[in-house]
Design a protein around this motif. Structure first.
Motif, PDB file in Angstrom:
ATOM      1  N   MET A 433       0.846  -1.200   0.000  1.00 13.92           N
ATOM      2  CA  MET A 433       0.000   0.000   0.000  1.00 13.92           C
ATOM      3  C   MET A 433       0.883   1.253   0.000  1.00 13.92           C
ATOM      4  O   MET A 433       1.740   1.413  -0.856  1.00 13.92           O
ATOM      5  CB  MET A 433      -0.957  -0.042   1.186  1.00 13.92           C
ATOM      6  N   CYS A 434       0.689   2.155   0.967  1.00  8.53           N
ATOM      7  CA  CYS A 434       1.430   3.415   0.966  1.00  8.53           C
ATOM      8  C   CYS A 434       2.858   3.253   1.467  1.00  8.53           C
ATOM      9  O   CYS A 434       3.644   4.209   1.447  1.00  8.53           O
ATOM     10  CB  CYS A 434       0.696   4.461   1.805  1.00  8.53           C
ATOM     11  N   GLU A 435       3.241   2.054   1.936  1.00  7.21           N
ATOM     12  CA  GLU A 435       4.583   1.831   2.449  1.00  7.21           C
ATOM     13  C   GLU A 435       5.491   1.172   1.422  1.00  7.21           C
ATOM     14  O   GLU A 435       6.532   0.624   1.761  1.00  7.21           O
ATOM     15  CB  GLU A 435       4.518   0.981   3.715  1.00  7.21           C
ATOM     16  N   GLY A 436       5.082   1.217   0.168  1.00 11.83           N
ATOM     17  CA  GLY A 436       5.855   0.545  -0.869  1.00 11.83           C
ATOM     18  C   GLY A 436       7.062   1.312  -1.338  1.00 11.83           C
ATOM     19  O   GLY A 436       7.899   0.764  -2.050  1.00 11.83           O
ATOM     20  N   ASN A 437       7.187   2.605  -0.998  1.00 10.91           N
ATOM     21  CA  ASN A 437       8.335   3.434  -1.384  1.00 10.91           C
ATOM     22  C   ASN A 437       8.478   3.571  -2.895  1.00 10.91           C
ATOM     23  O   ASN A 437       9.588   3.782  -3.400  1.00 10.91           O
ATOM     24  CB  ASN A 437       9.647   2.898  -0.798  1.00 10.91           C
ATOM     25  N   ALA A 438       7.388   3.422  -3.620  1.00 16.59           N
ATOM     26  CA  ALA A 438       7.449   3.662  -5.063  1.00 16.59           C
ATOM     27  C   ALA A 438       7.513   5.165  -5.324  1.00 16.59           C
ATOM     28  O   ALA A 438       7.099   5.980  -4.485  1.00 16.59           O
ATOM     29  CB  ALA A 438       6.234   3.052  -5.745  1.00 16.59           C
ATOM     30  N   TYR A 439       8.023   5.538  -6.487  1.00 10.60           N
ATOM     31  CA  TYR A 439       8.117   6.957  -6.841  1.00 10.60           C
ATOM     32  C   TYR A 439       7.959   7.067  -8.354  1.00 10.60           C
ATOM     33  O   TYR A 439       7.997   6.070  -9.085  1.00 10.60           O
ATOM     34  CB  TYR A 439       9.454   7.545  -6.385  1.00 10.60           C
ATOM     35  N   ARG A 440       7.792   8.283  -8.840  1.00 12.13           N
ATOM     36  CA  ARG A 440       7.615   8.525 -10.270  1.00 12.13           C
ATOM     37  C   ARG A 440       8.905   9.058 -10.894  1.00 12.13           C
ATOM     38  O   ARG A 440       9.636   9.829 -10.278  1.00 12.13           O
ATOM     39  CB  ARG A 440       6.469   9.504 -10.515  1.00 12.13           C
ATOM     40  N   LEU A 441       9.164   8.645 -12.120  1.00 13.44           N
ATOM     41  CA  LEU A 441      10.321   9.138 -12.856  1.00 13.44           C
ATOM     42  C   LEU A 441      10.129  10.617 -13.193  1.00 13.44           C
ATOM     43  O   LEU A 441       9.009  11.080 -13.435  1.00 13.44           O
ATOM     44  CB  LEU A 441      10.508   8.327 -14.138  1.00 13.44           C
ATOM     45  N   LYS A 442      11.222  11.363 -13.196  1.00 19.75           N
ATOM     46  CA  LYS A 442      11.130  12.809 -13.399  1.00 19.75           C
ATOM     47  C   LYS A 442      10.666  13.161 -14.801  1.00 19.75           C
ATOM     48  O   LYS A 442       9.907  14.119 -14.995  1.00 19.75           O
ATOM     49  CB  LYS A 442      12.493  13.450 -13.128  1.00 19.75           C
ATOM     50  N   LYS A 443      11.104  12.432 -15.807  1.00 19.99           N
ATOM     51  CA  LYS A 443      10.779  12.781 -17.184  1.00 19.99           C
ATOM     52  C   LYS A 443       9.420  12.221 -17.623  1.00 19.99           C
ATOM     53  O   LYS A 443       8.529  12.972 -17.998  1.00 19.99           O
ATOM     54  CB  LYS A 443      11.872  12.267 -18.124  1.00 19.99           C
ATOM     55  N   GLY A 444       9.289  10.901 -17.553  1.00 18.69           N
ATOM     56  CA  GLY A 444       8.062  10.288 -18.048  1.00 18.69           C
ATOM     57  C   GLY A 444       6.941  10.189 -17.040  1.00 18.69           C
ATOM     58  O   GLY A 444       5.809   9.849 -17.385  1.00 18.69           O
ATOM     59  N   LEU A 445       7.223  10.441 -15.757  1.00 21.11           N
ATOM     60  CA  LEU A 445       6.233  10.384 -14.665  1.00 21.11           C
ATOM     61  C   LEU A 445       5.635   9.000 -14.471  1.00 21.11           C
ATOM     62  O   LEU A 445       4.567   8.857 -13.887  1.00 21.11           O
ATOM     63  CB  LEU A 445       5.110  11.402 -14.912  1.00 21.11           C
ATOM     64  N   LYS A 446       6.317   7.965 -14.959  1.00 19.93           N
ATOM     65  CA  LYS A 446       5.832   6.606 -14.733  1.00 19.93           C
ATOM     66  C   LYS A 446       6.219   6.144 -13.333  1.00 19.93           C
ATOM     67  O   LYS A 446       7.272   6.523 -12.811  1.00 19.93           O
ATOM     68  CB  LYS A 446       6.420   5.640 -15.765  1.00 19.93           C
ATOM     69  N   ALA A 447       5.362   5.320 -12.741  1.00 24.00           N
ATOM     70  CA  ALA A 447       5.646   4.774 -11.413  1.00 24.00           C
ATOM     71  C   ALA A 447       6.714   3.691 -11.523  1.00 24.00           C
ATOM     72  O   ALA A 447       6.706   2.874 -12.448  1.00 24.00           O
ATOM     73  CB  ALA A 447       4.378   4.198 -10.798  1.00 24.00           C
ATOM     74  N   THR A 448       7.659   3.693 -10.587  1.00 29.72           N
ATOM     75  CA  THR A 448       8.714   2.683 -10.584  1.00 29.72           C
ATOM     76  C   THR A 448       8.974   2.233  -9.148  1.00 29.72           C
ATOM     77  O   THR A 448       8.786   2.997  -8.193  1.00 29.72           O
ATOM     78  CB  THR A 448      10.008   3.228 -11.200  1.00 29.72           C
ATOM     79  N   TRP A 449       9.408   0.966  -9.033  1.00 31.28           N
ATOM     80  CA  TRP A 449       9.734   0.392  -7.720  1.00 31.28           C
ATOM     81  C   TRP A 449      11.227   0.044  -7.629  1.00 31.28           C
ATOM     82  O   TRP A 449      11.623  -0.788  -6.838  1.00 31.28           O
ATOM     83  CB  TRP A 449       8.899  -0.880  -7.491  1.00 31.28           C
ATOM     84  N   PHE A 450      12.017   0.732  -8.439  1.00 34.08           N
ATOM     85  CA  PHE A 450      13.457   0.483  -8.418  1.00 34.08           C
ATOM     86  C   PHE A 450      14.025   0.869  -7.039  1.00 34.08           C
ATOM     87  O   PHE A 450      13.683   1.900  -6.478  1.00 34.08           O
ATOM     88  CB  PHE A 450      14.145   1.288  -9.521  1.00 34.08           C
ATOM     89  N   ASP A 451      14.887   0.026  -6.527  1.00 33.12           N
ATOM     90  CA  ASP A 451      15.573   0.245  -5.246  1.00 33.12           C
ATOM     91  C   ASP A 451      14.603   0.242  -4.060  1.00 33.12           C
ATOM     92  O   ASP A 451      14.843   0.891  -3.048  1.00 33.12           O
ATOM     93  CB  ASP A 451      16.374   1.548  -5.271  1.00 33.12           C
ATOM     94  N   CYS A 452      13.499  -0.488  -4.193  1.00 31.29           N
ATOM     95  CA  CYS A 452      12.583  -0.638  -3.049  1.00 31.29           C
ATOM     96  C   CYS A 452      12.827  -1.950  -2.307  1.00 31.29           C
ATOM     97  O   CYS A 452      12.081  -2.283  -1.380  1.00 31.29           O
ATOM     98  CB  CYS A 452      11.135  -0.581  -3.524  1.00 31.29           C
ATOM     99  N   HIS A 453      13.827  -2.695  -2.738  1.00 28.58           N
ATOM    100  CA  HIS A 453      14.023  -4.033  -2.191  1.00 28.58           C
ATOM    101  C   HIS A 453      15.095  -4.091  -1.099  1.00 28.58           C
ATOM    102  O   HIS A 453      15.182  -5.073  -0.378  1.00 28.58           O
ATOM    103  CB  HIS A 453      14.433  -4.996  -3.314  1.00 28.58           C
ATOM    104  N   ARG A 454      15.922  -3.066  -0.957  1.00 30.55           N
ATOM    105  CA  ARG A 454      17.024  -3.145   0.004  1.00 30.55           C
ATOM    106  C   ARG A 454      16.524  -3.199   1.442  1.00 30.55           C
ATOM    107  O   ARG A 454      17.244  -3.685   2.322  1.00 30.55           O
ATOM    108  CB  ARG A 454      17.965  -1.951  -0.185  1.00 30.55           C
TER     109      ARG A 454
END
Length: 485
Positions: A433-454
């Protein structure tokens, strides 16, 4: 008792003769003297109405025989301890081991079907019983004198071919007409599709057509059954024209009858209890859904449901598919399936135990209106949760069968429609839910979960302190607060 003409000629002026009464008593004495035939003081009733498909006690069998007489062509008592030693020779026909004819097991199917609906107390058959008796007659009736194919097995194969190759009703009527021309004049195959369906009416596998708003706003169902326009969007229920042709139709196949059929067969009824009584239930390994946390938690929450192993746990599955070629116009059709998880693992995933419950029409996917289209299924689930009277063939008694919905099986987009959780954006994960630490890319504004696994790594793991190996200038010392891995 070699000459058994008395069975059909032992009546005078509407009453049985003394010889008929005497030899009928000898027949019943003989049948009751064979322990394998007697169950709870009942044997199969050979009257013209029950036709060896229903069991009764002796007084009721005597009453049935006096009222209805013996079933036709029953000089060899195959259901009362005798074997058919010399089969009638049929010219030009060889019965294959796995073919039809005497190996088509239509009689076994009807015995199972009759077990699911034990005979009513009243003498006159009505409803299901009347349709069943018509079907039972066709199981014993040959298509013509020079074949072993029964009328019922032939019609069942013809309808299976029609369904397999998607033939139209007109095509079915035409090739049945050709078959009639090839067979002797006294052949007993139904002449068209309508009569063929009437013959199989005793199977009781009905489905309902429910009109739907073109935009999936509401169903014309229950209180809305007689309305002509949608209460939400005002769209007409019917297409333009004088004929009342609905714009969209939902086809619903009730599952209650099919769950009851699982208990109509003695072997399947035992399998439905195997999750609690078999060696699988005592295993320490994950061999069955009953070993999972969800199953055990449900048993703890509803102990009255878990007390009877025959209560059914159901899994729900749906997804959209395109029934036409890829280069055709886009069309999304959504079938809905139920799986009874009481069965052993090697059985419950077989096609014959996966029940189609609903076909949601297109051309577009239902979206957030999926819950509207599932109303008939939800109503039936509520009835199943309250309990329905069912006959258990393995113990020869009725019980109150209940059913519960435990799991859903679908892909992630279908999860969003079914559960009402948006599977798009930075809150797409239904667990984090809201604790997933996802964020949007600056250019395309797509949601990404990169680096949420550490954050799932041990707190002293070297990857946590690397500032440039993952996101630039970012370290991660956060704990896993969601509890998910």
């Amino acid at each position: 008792m070699a000459d058994r003409g008395w069975m059909y000629s032992g009546w005078k002026r509407g009453r049985p003769t003394n010889e008929w009464v005497e030899k009928t008593n000898e027949f019943l004495d003989r049948a009751y003297s064979i322990p394998e035939l007697v169950e709870s003081d009942t044997i199969k009733c050979p009257c013209a109405m029950c036709r060896n498909y229903f069991r009764h006690k002796r007084p009721k069998i005597e009453l049935h025989l006096c009222h209805n007489g013996y079933k036709e062509n029953y000089q060899t008592w195959t259901s009362h301890g005798e074997r058919r030693e010399n089969h009638e020779h049929v010219i030009g026909l060889e019965v294959q081991p796995e073919g039809f004819g005497e190996t088509d097991r239509m009689d076994d199917m009807l015995v199972d079907l009759a077990g699911g609906h034990p005979p009513l107390d009243e003498e006159t058959p009505t409803g299901f019983a009347e349709a069943f008796y018509r079907m039972a007659v066709s199981a014993d009736e040959r298509v013509h004198d020079q074949t072993l194919h029964s009328r019922l097995s032939t019609v069942a194969r013809l309808l299976a071919i029609k369904s397999q190759y998607n033939l139209s009703v007109a095509c079915y009527d035409n090739y049945v007409g050709l078959v009639h021309e090839l067979l002797p004049p006294n052949s007993k195959i139904p002449q068209d599709f309508y009569r063929s369906k009437k013959l199989l009416e005793g199977l009781g596998m009905q489905y309902h057509k429910i009109d739907v708003c073109e935009k999936n706003c509401m169903l014309y169902y229950k209180d809305n059954k007689n309305k002509d326009t949608c209460d939400i969007c005002g769209t007409s229920r019917y297409k333009d024209g004088s004929n009342k042709v609905p714009r969209k139709v939902l086809r619903y196949l009730p599952i209650t009858d099919r769950l009851q059929r699982l208990y109509a067969h003695e072997g399947t009824a035992k399998l439905m209890r195997s999750h609690k009584e078999d060696h699988v239930a005592r295993s320490t390994k994950m061999l069955h859904p009953c070993h999972g946390k969800a199953w055990k938690q449900f048993d703890d929450d509803f102990p009255d449901f878990a007390e009877d192993a025959r209560n059914v746990r159901l899994g729900f599955a749906t997804d959209g598919f395109t029934p036409y070629k890829l280069n055709a116009a886009s069309y999304s059709c959504w079938p809905v399936f139920w799986v009874p998880y009481n069965l052993p693992p090697g059985v419950c995933m077989k096609p014959e135990y996966i029940f189609l419950a609903m076909v949601i029409p297109g051309p577009e996917h239902p979206g957030n209106k999926l819950s509207v289209l599932l109303q008939p299924m939800i109503d039936e689930l509520l009835n199943l949760w309250a309990g329905v009277k069912t006959y258990d063939a393995s113990v020869k008694r009725h019980f109150t069968m209940r059913a519960s919905y435990l799991w859903s099986i679908h892909d992630f987009p279908a999860y969003g429609m079914f559960a009402g959780w948006s599977t798009h954006g930075i809150f797409a994960c239904p667990q984090c839910m809201c604790e997933g630490n996802a964020y949007r890319l600056k250019k395309g504004l797509k949601a990404t979960w990169f680096d949420c696994h550490r954050r799932f790594l041990p707190i002293d793991h070297p990857f946590r302190n690397k500032a440039n190996a993952f996101r630039k200038g970012k370290t991660n010392m956060e704990n896993n607060t969601t509890g998910n891995i």
